[in-house]
Motif scaffolding. Structure first.
Motif, mmCIF file in Angstrom:
data_model
loop_
_atom_site.group_PDB
_atom_site.id
_atom_site.type_symbol
_atom_site.label_atom_id
_atom_site.label_comp_id
_atom_site.label_asym_id
_atom_site.label_seq_id
_atom_site.Cartn_x
_atom_site.Cartn_y
_atom_site.Cartn_z
ATOM 1 N N UNK A 92 8.539 -12.482 -7.979
ATOM 2 C CA UNK A 92 9.081 -11.122 -7.952
ATOM 3 C C UNK A 92 10.188 -11.079 -6.922
ATOM 4 N N UNK A 93 11.364 -10.630 -7.324
ATOM 5 C CA UNK A 93 12.479 -10.523 -6.383
ATOM 6 C C UNK A 93 12.796 -9.059 -6.135
ATOM 7 N N UNK A 94 13.300 -8.781 -4.950
ATOM 8 C CA UNK A 94 13.634 -7.399 -4.616
ATOM 9 C C UNK A 94 14.798 -7.386 -3.629
ATOM 10 N N UNK A 95 15.514 -6.304 -3.683
ATOM 11 C CA UNK A 95 16.558 -6.040 -2.697
ATOM 12 C C UNK A 95 16.379 -4.600 -2.229
ATOM 13 N N UNK A 96 17.111 -4.204 -1.238
ATOM 14 C CA UNK A 96 16.927 -2.857 -0.708
ATOM 15 C C UNK A 96 17.279 -1.789 -1.730
ATOM 16 N N UNK A 97 18.141 -2.140 -2.717
ATOM 17 C CA UNK A 97 18.529 -1.123 -3.698
ATOM 18 C C UNK A 97 17.534 -0.976 -4.831
ATOM 19 N N UNK A 104 12.909 7.425 6.926
ATOM 20 C CA UNK A 104 12.855 6.111 6.274
ATOM 21 C C UNK A 104 12.903 5.011 7.330
ATOM 22 N N UNK A 105 11.862 4.961 8.122
ATOM 23 C CA UNK A 105 11.836 3.988 9.209
ATOM 24 C C UNK A 105 11.068 2.733 8.836
ATOM 25 N N UNK A 106 10.820 2.539 7.561
ATOM 26 C CA UNK A 106 10.113 1.333 7.126
ATOM 27 C C UNK A 106 10.997 0.114 7.331
ATOM 28 N N UNK A 107 10.462 -0.883 8.027
ATOM 29 C CA UNK A 107 11.214 -2.104 8.274
ATOM 30 C C UNK A 107 11.035 -3.105 7.153
ATOM 31 N N UNK A 108 11.686 -4.270 7.288
ATOM 32 C CA UNK A 108 11.602 -5.288 6.227
ATOM 33 C C UNK A 108 10.188 -5.802 5.988
ATOM 34 N N UNK A 109 9.383 -5.843 7.046
ATOM 35 C CA UNK A 109 8.004 -6.320 6.865
ATOM 36 C C UNK A 109 7.204 -5.358 5.997
ATOM 37 N N UNK A 119 8.502 -3.231 3.801
ATOM 38 C CA UNK A 119 9.045 -3.311 2.445
ATOM 39 C C UNK A 119 8.484 -4.534 1.714
ATOM 40 N N UNK A 120 8.459 -5.656 2.399
ATOM 41 C CA UNK A 120 7.939 -6.882 1.772
ATOM 42 C C UNK A 120 6.464 -6.734 1.407
ATOM 43 N N UNK A 121 5.699 -6.105 2.284
ATOM 44 C CA UNK A 121 4.279 -5.884 1.994
ATOM 45 C C UNK A 121 4.118 -5.026 0.750
ATOM 46 N N UNK A 122 4.976 -4.030 0.591
ATOM 47 C CA UNK A 122 4.920 -3.188 -0.602
ATOM 48 C C UNK A 122 5.241 -3.967 -1.863
ATOM 49 N N UNK A 123 6.213 -4.870 -1.780
ATOM 50 C CA UNK A 123 6.559 -5.688 -2.948
ATOM 51 C C UNK A 123 5.454 -6.686 -3.267
ATOM 52 N N UNK A 124 4.783 -7.186 -2.236
ATOM 53 C CA UNK A 124 3.655 -8.096 -2.465
ATOM 54 C C UNK A 124 2.503 -7.367 -3.157
ATOM 55 N N UNK A 125 2.286 -6.107 -2.786
ATOM 56 C CA UNK A 125 1.250 -5.316 -3.460
ATOM 57 C C UNK A 125 1.614 -5.083 -4.919
ATOM 58 N N UNK A 126 2.901 -4.803 -5.180
ATOM 59 C CA UNK A 126 3.352 -4.602 -6.556
ATOM 60 C C UNK A 126 3.070 -5.843 -7.401
ATOM 61 N N UNK A 127 3.361 -7.008 -6.852
ATOM 62 C CA UNK A 127 3.116 -8.254 -7.581
ATOM 63 C C UNK A 127 1.628 -8.458 -7.818
ATOM 64 N N UNK A 128 0.818 -8.236 -6.799
ATOM 65 C CA UNK A 128 -0.630 -8.411 -6.943
ATOM 66 C C UNK A 128 -1.194 -7.469 -7.995
ATOM 67 N N UNK A 129 -0.717 -6.226 -7.997
ATOM 68 C CA UNK A 129 -1.198 -5.251 -8.984
ATOM 69 C C UNK A 129 -0.786 -5.642 -10.400
ATOM 70 N N UNK A 130 0.406 -6.199 -10.551
ATOM 71 C CA UNK A 130 0.870 -6.612 -11.878
ATOM 72 C C UNK A 130 0.031 -7.758 -12.439
ATOM 73 N N UNK A 131 -0.525 -8.565 -11.543
ATOM 74 C CA UNK A 131 -1.322 -9.721 -11.977
ATOM 75 C C UNK A 131 -2.815 -9.427 -12.025
ATOM 76 N N UNK A 132 -3.205 -8.230 -11.634
ATOM 77 C CA UNK A 132 -4.632 -7.893 -11.529
ATOM 78 C C UNK A 132 -5.346 -8.085 -12.863
#
Length: 299
Positions: free
Chosen positions: A182-187, A201-206, A208-221
């Motif tokens: 899964x790839x992601x960019x800020x946009x 919107x004070x969420x840092x890169x860590x 954001x990355x954790x959110x994308x990792x959750x998205x991937x895990x949920x897609x594979x559930x």
């Protein structure tokens, strides 16, 4: 025997490579294999027999029968236990293969064609079949790494679920590791909820990355339970989709993408990402339509 794999042949080297890949797919699935040639010339009222001034074994019909026979023999040499049938169907290639897809679980084509498939440059066959066909399409480009993983692009959309299903099944059939990328960019990453009124919107890169990792895990559930023998590796990449998939395909034996997506995979089949995969991936590419069988629009 259950199921059917269809492969389009035209006498080209690319078409013959597709026959070999299709035979392997049929063997893995314990399915039959149908070798199909779209014979365009009868519809154009072109003489099919030998020329009066040429050898008696000449002519378009003889040429077609020979190339189909060679394709059948090649399929049998690759997978001797697979039941192989063949058909020469009068009509335009894309229409013929679309009709064949109605009763197939997979259609396999080469990346370039000639003869009966003249003008089918890389991408056009896959784009048409994945838009209008009724089953996944495997486009055979380079051979791929025989001991590499199955690679699947994941964007978390409902339409991409079919591609994930297909990728897990393929990894299981091949006894291969599955890499879910899964790839992601800020946009294209969803905006996080506000932290407070002063810093919405004070969420840092860590984070954001954790959110994308959750998205991937949920897609594979649920997939791991259905395919307990498949080892899965999650890859979350901060960067462009095309670049990430092309680079990861260098060590893969198969790349699986969905027909439609969102975010980093927006317009994945009919847009720029799919074209990049079909032109630049370093392994065969399987394109899988989403649920519902609806026709997808172009990007």
């Amino acid at each position: 025997m259950s199921g059917l794999v269809v492969v389009g042949v035209d006498g080209s080297a690319s078409g013959l490579a597709a026959v070999g890949a299709a035979a392997e797919e049929a063997r893995r699935r314990e399915a039959g294999l149908r070798v199909v040639h779209a014979f365009l010339w009868p519809a154009m009222h072109v003489p099919l027999g030998p020329s009066p001034l040429g050898p008696p074994e000449g002519g378009l019909r003889t040429m077609v029968e020979k190339l189909v026979a060679e394709a059948v023999e090649h399929a049998k040499s690759v997978a001797p236990d697979v039941e192989v049938s063949h058909a020469v169907v009068t009509g335009e290639p894309l229409t013929v293969l679309e009709a064949q897809s109605l009763n197939a679980e997979l259609v396999v084509v080469g990346s370039r064609g000639m003869g009966g498939f003249v003008g089918l440059l890389v991408g056009s066959t896959a784009v048409h079949l994945a838009s209008h066909g009724r089953c996944p399409v495997l486009v055979v480009r380079e051979t791929g790494a025989s001991d590499g993983p199955v690679l699947v692009g994941v964007d978390g959309s409902p339409a991409g679920a079919k591609a994930i299903d297909f990728a897990f099944a393929e990894a299981s059939l091949r006894g291969a590791e599955l890499v879910a990328l899964h790839s992601w960019t800020t946009w294209n990453a969803p905006a996080p909820p506000p932290q407070d009124e002063k810093a919405p919107y004070t969420s840092g890169p860590d984070e954001r990355r954790a959110g994308e990792e959750r998205l991937l895990a949920e897609a594979l559930a649920g997939q791991q339970e259905r395919h307990p023998g498949v080892k899965v590796r999650h890859e979350v990449v901060h960067g462009g989709t095309r670049e990430a998939l092309i680079e990861a395909s260098r060590t893969a034996q198969l790349l699986v993408v969905g027909a439609r997506g969102r975010g980093g995979f927006s317009g994945l089949l009919l847009g720029s990402v799919s074209q990049a995969m079909l032109h630049h991936a370093h392994c065969p590419v399987a394109v899988v339509r989403g649920s519902g069988g609806e026709k997808d629009g172009g990007a």
